[in-house]
Motif scaffolding. Sequence first.
Motif, PDB file in Angstrom:
ATOM      1  N   ASP A  15      85.591  42.174  54.252  1.00  0.00           N
ATOM      2  CA  ASP A  15      86.030  42.481  52.886  1.00  0.00           C
ATOM      3  C   ASP A  15      87.522  42.788  52.856  1.00  0.00           C
ATOM      4  O   ASP A  15      88.239  42.340  51.959  1.00  0.00           O
ATOM      5  N   LEU A  19      90.434  40.712  50.850  1.00  0.00           N
ATOM      6  CA  LEU A  19      91.375  41.394  49.963  1.00  0.00           C
ATOM      7  C   LEU A  19      92.810  41.122  50.395  1.00  0.00           C
ATOM      8  O   LEU A  19      93.671  40.784  49.578  1.00  0.00           O
ATOM      9  N   GLU A  37      84.494  37.119  45.334  1.00  0.00           N
ATOM     10  CA  GLU A  37      83.434  37.711  46.155  1.00  0.00           C
ATOM     11  C   GLU A  37      83.355  39.225  45.970  1.00  0.00           C
ATOM     12  O   GLU A  37      84.316  39.856  45.552  1.00  0.00           O
ATOM     13  N   ASP A  38      82.195  39.758  46.283  1.00  0.00           N
ATOM     14  CA  ASP A  38      81.977  41.205  46.226  1.00  0.00           C
ATOM     15  C   ASP A  38      82.676  41.830  47.429  1.00  0.00           C
ATOM     16  O   ASP A  38      82.455  41.424  48.567  1.00  0.00           O
ATOM     17  N   LEU A  39      83.544  42.792  47.186  1.00  0.00           N
ATOM     18  CA  LEU A  39      84.308  43.402  48.271  1.00  0.00           C
ATOM     19  C   LEU A  39      83.776  44.764  48.695  1.00  0.00           C
ATOM     20  O   LEU A  39      84.486  45.528  49.359  1.00  0.00           O
ATOM     21  N   GLY A  40      82.574  45.037  48.308  1.00  0.00           N
ATOM     22  CA  GLY A  40      81.947  46.279  48.762  1.00  0.00           C
ATOM     23  C   GLY A  40      82.764  47.503  48.388  1.00  0.00           C
ATOM     24  O   GLY A  40      83.045  47.732  47.216  1.00  0.00           O
ATOM     25  N   TYR A  42      85.764  47.997  48.678  1.00  0.00           N
ATOM     26  CA  TYR A  42      87.083  47.638  48.138  1.00  0.00           C
ATOM     27  C   TYR A  42      87.013  47.098  46.710  1.00  0.00           C
ATOM     28  O   TYR A  42      88.016  46.670  46.157  1.00  0.00           O
ATOM     29  N   GLU A  43      85.846  47.114  46.122  1.00  0.00           N
ATOM     30  CA  GLU A  43      85.656  46.587  44.772  1.00  0.00           C
ATOM     31  C   GLU A  43      86.600  47.236  43.747  1.00  0.00           C
ATOM     32  O   GLU A  43      87.189  46.535  42.927  1.00  0.00           O
ATOM     33  N   LYS A  46      89.856  45.618  43.986  1.00  0.00           N
ATOM     34  CA  LYS A  46      89.837  44.264  43.434  1.00  0.00           C
ATOM     35  C   LYS A  46      90.093  44.312  41.926  1.00  0.00           C
ATOM     36  O   LYS A  46      90.880  43.524  41.402  1.00  0.00           O
ATOM     37  N   VAL A  47      89.460  45.256  41.265  1.00  0.00           N
ATOM     38  CA  VAL A  47      89.632  45.399  39.818  1.00  0.00           C
ATOM     39  C   VAL A  47      91.081  45.750  39.488  1.00  0.00           C
ATOM     40  O   VAL A  47      91.699  45.142  38.603  1.00  0.00           O
TER      41      VAL A  47
END
Length: 146
Positions: A15, A19, A37-40, A42-43, A46-47
């Motif tokens: 992840d 990123l 992708e879903d960054l766990g 780190y989501e 990402k936003v």
Amino acid sequence: MFCFIKKYYDRIGRDYQALLRSVSRMADGDLDTEITEDLGIYEPMKVELSRVRDGFKKAVDEEVKSQRMKTDLITNVSHDLKTPLTAITTYVELLKKEDITEEERRSYIETLDKKSQRLKILIEDLLRSARRPATILCCIRWKSMW
């Protein structure tokens, strides 16, 4: 237990690398990069990174628009200054002719006066607009003069 921690650690590493790749592409100027992708864990980053990207895109678009407006303004100013100047030059050449009547001479001088006054107003507008940030007003006034 070790396998679970190793799997979680590997996921965090993947992840993070995803990123990092996206940030690197954006840093290189690719503002169309989207992280899908879903960054766990780190989501949230990402936003926020998407918000930063959108802000940069907006700033770049506004700068491009500003540069285009400046270019258009310079083009319009150049044209608007050349028009009366060309007329002045033409009428001066006509006045140099010896075979013109007094009536023609007066008419040429009157035209020269009008064109030189118009040129003076344009230059004053240009100087005035250079002192204020709202140079668009100057363009509007110029267009209404013609």
